[in-house]
Design an enzyme around this catalytic site. Sequence first.
Site, short mmCIF file in Angstrom:
data_model
loop_
_atom_site.label_atom_id
_atom_site.label_comp_id
_atom_site.label_asym_id
_atom_site.label_seq_id
_atom_site.Cartn_x
_atom_site.Cartn_y
_atom_site.Cartn_z
N CYS A 54 0.83 -1.21 0.00
CA CYS A 54 0.00 0.00 0.00
C CYS A 54 0.87 1.26 0.00
O CYS A 54 0.53 2.25 -0.66
CB CYS A 54 -0.93 0.02 1.22
SG CYS A 54 -2.00 -1.41 1.31
N ARG A 97 -7.80 -4.46 -3.21
CA ARG A 97 -7.36 -3.28 -3.97
C ARG A 97 -8.35 -3.06 -5.12
O ARG A 97 -8.19 -3.65 -6.19
CB ARG A 97 -5.94 -3.48 -4.50
CG ARG A 97 -4.93 -3.72 -3.41
CD ARG A 97 -3.53 -3.95 -3.92
NE ARG A 97 -2.75 -4.59 -2.87
CZ ARG A 97 -2.23 -3.95 -1.83
NH1 ARG A 97 -2.36 -2.65 -1.72
NH2 ARG A 97 -1.56 -4.61 -0.90
C1 BEZ Z 1 0.59 -4.57 1.85
O1 BEZ Z 1 1.79 -4.78 1.90
O2 BEZ Z 1 0.11 -3.53 1.43
C2 BEZ Z 1 -0.33 -5.66 2.29
C3 BEZ Z 1 0.01 -6.96 2.02
C4 BEZ Z 1 -0.83 -7.97 2.45
C5 BEZ Z 1 -1.99 -7.65 3.13
C6 BEZ Z 1 -2.33 -6.34 3.36
C7 BEZ Z 1 -1.50 -5.34 2.93
#
Ligand code: BEZ
Length: 236
Positions: A52, A135
């Site tokens: 993110c 997402r």
């Molecule tokens: C992230 O790195 O953005 C992420 C990865 C797995 C689950 C939630 C967020």
Amino acid sequence: MDEQTVFSMPRIGDPAPEFKAVTTQGNINFPSDYKGSWAILFSHPADFTPVCTSEFMAFASLEKQFNEANCKLVGLSVDGLYSHIAWLRTIKEKIEYKGMKDIEVNFPLIEDIKMDVARKYGMIQPNEDTTKAVRAVFYVDPKGIIRTIIYYPLSLGRNFDELYRVLIALQTADAFNIATPADWRPGDDVIVPTAGSCGTAKERMDSKDPDVHCLDWFFCLKKLDKETVLKKVLKK
Ligand code: BEZ
């Protein structure tokens, strides 16, 4: 909350579901505050997570480019406002990634602790995660209609080149009444609609327009130069 509300999924062509929300840039009323411009409403799973963070840095550094195509960005996660503020401050003050640093996120990031908006937009997909949004990317046109929806899983960071390409392709299709073929980019030939305004299949095949050529009766292409597209879409 009934089953329908929990798992409702807006579709392409639907009016964007309405909501009021608190964001890092004040309160918003969606989509009415955005009438007259395009909006991209996108969700991310959680603040203070790496994928993110990379996405927010990418989106923030491209914000001007999206704004120049008459498009505003709106982010969302099921975190609270103070988490959002702390995370965005950390990004600005501490994170340097792929040449991006000192990145300030100026578009609104919605707090959605109760998941009201995330549920309305089908961003909670329980078999992926019951407590985080996937997402999701919703393209809403100037009339408040959903025009494209893209979903990615938690583990996959979005391709921002593609997100921008989709915006320009949607606007080009509207402005010139055409469709865009696979991997289209401004400057590539576009597809002439096969029904209605462009006459019968035979008329299209026999077209004397030097800019039109047909591969078969159902597949006609037309030149549309990059400058014309950018002048219309970016008002350049
Ligand atoms: C992230 O790195 O953005 C992420 C990865 C797995 C689950 C939630 C967020």
